[in-house]
Write a protein that holds these residues in place. Sequence first.
Motif, short mmCIF file in Angstrom:
data_model
loop_
_atom_site.label_atom_id
_atom_site.label_comp_id
_atom_site.label_asym_id
_atom_site.label_seq_id
_atom_site.Cartn_x
_atom_site.Cartn_y
_atom_site.Cartn_z
N MET A 1 1.03 -1.10 0.20
CA MET A 1 0.28 -0.07 -0.25
C MET A 1 0.64 0.68 0.25
O MET A 1 0.33 2.14 -0.82
CB MET A 1 -0.68 0.06 1.55
CG MET A 1 -2.34 -0.61 0.76
SD MET A 1 -3.49 -1.90 2.64
CE MET A 1 -4.05 0.67 2.47
N PRO A 2 1.40 1.26 1.19
CA PRO A 2 2.25 2.40 1.27
C PRO A 2 3.65 2.81 -0.21
O PRO A 2 3.87 3.53 -1.10
CB PRO A 2 3.44 2.91 2.39
CG PRO A 2 3.52 1.25 2.88
CD PRO A 2 2.10 0.70 2.07
N ARG B 1 8.52 17.18 11.84
CA ARG B 1 8.69 18.39 11.45
C ARG B 1 7.83 18.23 10.06
O ARG B 1 7.08 19.79 9.76
CB ARG B 1 9.56 18.74 10.48
CG ARG B 1 10.45 18.98 12.25
CD ARG B 1 12.19 19.56 11.94
NE ARG B 1 12.44 18.79 11.53
CZ ARG B 1 14.51 18.64 10.98
NH1 ARG B 1 14.64 20.31 10.93
NH2 ARG B 1 14.58 18.25 9.94
N MET B 2 7.64 17.42 9.49
CA MET B 2 6.84 17.36 8.41
C MET B 2 4.87 18.17 8.98
O MET B 2 3.68 18.30 7.96
CB MET B 2 6.18 16.04 8.08
CG MET B 2 7.05 15.64 7.03
SD MET B 2 6.52 14.45 5.88
CE MET B 2 6.78 12.79 6.90
N ALA C 1 4.72 16.92 1.66
CA ALA C 1 5.75 16.03 2.23
C ALA C 1 7.04 15.70 0.66
O ALA C 1 6.94 15.28 -0.21
CB ALA C 1 5.29 14.74 2.32
N PRO C 2 8.50 15.73 1.52
CA PRO C 2 9.74 15.19 1.30
C PRO C 2 9.14 14.49 0.17
O PRO C 2 8.56 13.22 0.66
CB PRO C 2 10.53 15.26 2.46
CG PRO C 2 9.47 16.33 3.29
CD PRO C 2 8.18 15.43 3.50
N GLN C 3 9.98 14.68 -1.39
CA GLN C 3 10.12 13.73 -1.68
C GLN C 3 11.01 11.98 -1.74
O GLN C 3 10.82 11.41 -1.87
CB GLN C 3 10.92 13.98 -3.51
CG GLN C 3 10.53 12.89 -4.11
CD GLN C 3 10.74 13.03 -6.31
OE1 GLN C 3 10.69 14.06 -5.74
NE2 GLN C 3 11.60 11.70 -6.93
N GLY D 1 7.58 7.32 1.03
CA GLY D 1 7.03 6.03 1.46
C GLY D 1 6.57 6.29 2.89
O GLY D 1 5.55 5.90 3.50
N GLY D 2 6.84 7.23 4.09
CA GLY D 2 6.56 7.54 5.56
C GLY D 2 5.32 8.37 5.02
O GLY D 2 4.46 8.15 6.37
N ALA D 3 5.21 9.43 4.59
CA ALA D 3 4.55 10.02 4.12
C ALA D 3 3.16 9.27 3.81
O ALA D 3 2.01 9.36 4.39
CB ALA D 3 4.49 11.36 3.84
N ALA D 4 3.11 8.10 3.16
CA ALA D 4 1.91 7.63 2.13
C ALA D 4 1.92 6.69 3.18
O ALA D 4 0.16 6.57 3.41
CB ALA D 4 2.55 6.64 0.78
N ALA D 5 2.35 5.72 4.21
CA ALA D 5 1.95 5.24 5.17
C ALA D 5 1.40 6.55 6.33
O ALA D 5 -0.11 5.64 6.89
CB ALA D 5 3.43 4.82 5.89
#
Length: 535
Positions: free
Chosen positions: A129-130, A272-273, A398-400, A404-408
């Motif tokens: 998924m992510p 910090r996002m 989100a930073p590129q 993956g972390g942002a999608a998660a």
Amino acid sequence: MSGTTTAAARCRRETGPGANRWVVLVVLCVSLLLVALDATVLHVAVPAVTEDLKPGAIELLWIVDIYPLVCASLLILFGTLGDRVGRRRILLLGYGLFGVASGIAALADSAQVLIGARALLGVGGAMIMPATLSILRQVFPDRRERALAIGIWSAVAAVGAAVGPLLGGFLLEHFWWGSVFLINIPLMLISLPVGRLLLPESKGDRDGPWDVVGALMAAAGLFGAVLGVKRLGGGEPPLSPFTVVPLVVGAALLVAFVRRQRRRAHPLVDLRMFARPAFSTSVGCIVLAMLALVGLELIAAQYLQLVLGLSPLETGLRLLPLTIAAMAAGLVGSNMLHRFGPRRMVVFGFCLTAGSVVTLTAMGAEDNTGLLLFGFLLLGFGLETTLFGAYESMLSEAPQEQAGGAAAIGETSYQLGAGIGIALLGSVMNAAYAPGLSSVPGVPASASGAAGHSLGEAYEVAARLGGAPGAALRHAARDSFVHGLHVTLLVSAGLLMLGAVMALRLPRVMECEEPATGFAEVPAPREAAESRVSA
């Protein structure tokens, strides 16, 4: 815009010889379709599984819940791992694991084997998924194209969730219950070589080791939190140790995870996002949208079957307009986002959904096909408009290197919102439903108490009583359920309007330039690109 053009050209070169980013999107959508299907396809097979494997009540609960529970708890772990070791690598491993677990589930000869196979499916789903969203983020650096791609991606997710029960029902009419898992295998056998050939490999440009301890803390904390929420949604008393212990342990681990990430020089998830209003607001909108509506959808399915007397297949067909409207919103979402901007789009989505929910308060004990069709069409379009705008804003902000972390985080927010929504709205429904059965003429107090647990149980008690008391209890239970549904709809509308207020923090216009690849202390995109080239 020159930076965006350069990034887009570089991305197209990295997708492999002859690969087209729209073909890549098709591969990613097939991946998502499988995961979405598997989340719902088992629901109609539960009676057949129960008859064949004869699981106990706890085992049956784990058969149904273990897949979303494991998947939700591991999203951050595999999302951030993909940023480190390669998103395509994690996705392909997820394909393989998903296929193997599907075969084990299809041939399971005991409840324990099926539970283990469903857990492995959850691990595979958390890998897939992510990765789909983060690869999409990389393949479509231009925001306008990416918005269209996310719209198609979200429409496919809506199709998978809706088609799952219908497909499961069709397979059960012709084959044994294991066939609902077996259909995954040929698709995975195709996806593995195609994905290896066409999907680009990408990872975040980040230094330092991957925080293994932090990843395990996040997984265990989310597992506990989601398990506790699911227990509440399943009717477990709030002060039961089976509810309190997972919630307390999960919350403690998540707090420790946040503190650990703030201290580390190379955090697993750069918190910090969340300091960026667009990112944190988008995550909050996803949670609120799912919190308001997932529990409501569950209650609506009960209304259609138990109050109106529709079969499971007829219920699925009645809910189909919701899916069709969601697909339409996903396909036109890119144009809406570009024309109206994230703020107005998400606010409009919340308000439209709240309006549809209020419209559905006109539902009564008798069937009103036109009202349901109109309400579900508005509901599907409004919900998908909200989620589309929120997901796109979150991913673009989100930073590129942390895609993956942002999608998660986005997917975890979705799962948590859904779980909390079932628990919260289920509690509201029960609180409004049960009092109406406390003093039904001719019905003993013990029978009234048992009937107050659910409408299905009320019908069973009424059938045992028979005669005039049974008919009176059945009529009272149906009326109480409709009353509880109206109260739940109004609470849901209030939550949606709260989401509309929250969405006012989103950007007014859609910025088509590529966002910075880091935070204030990280070099600007052009400088970072030059340093990578020189390296």
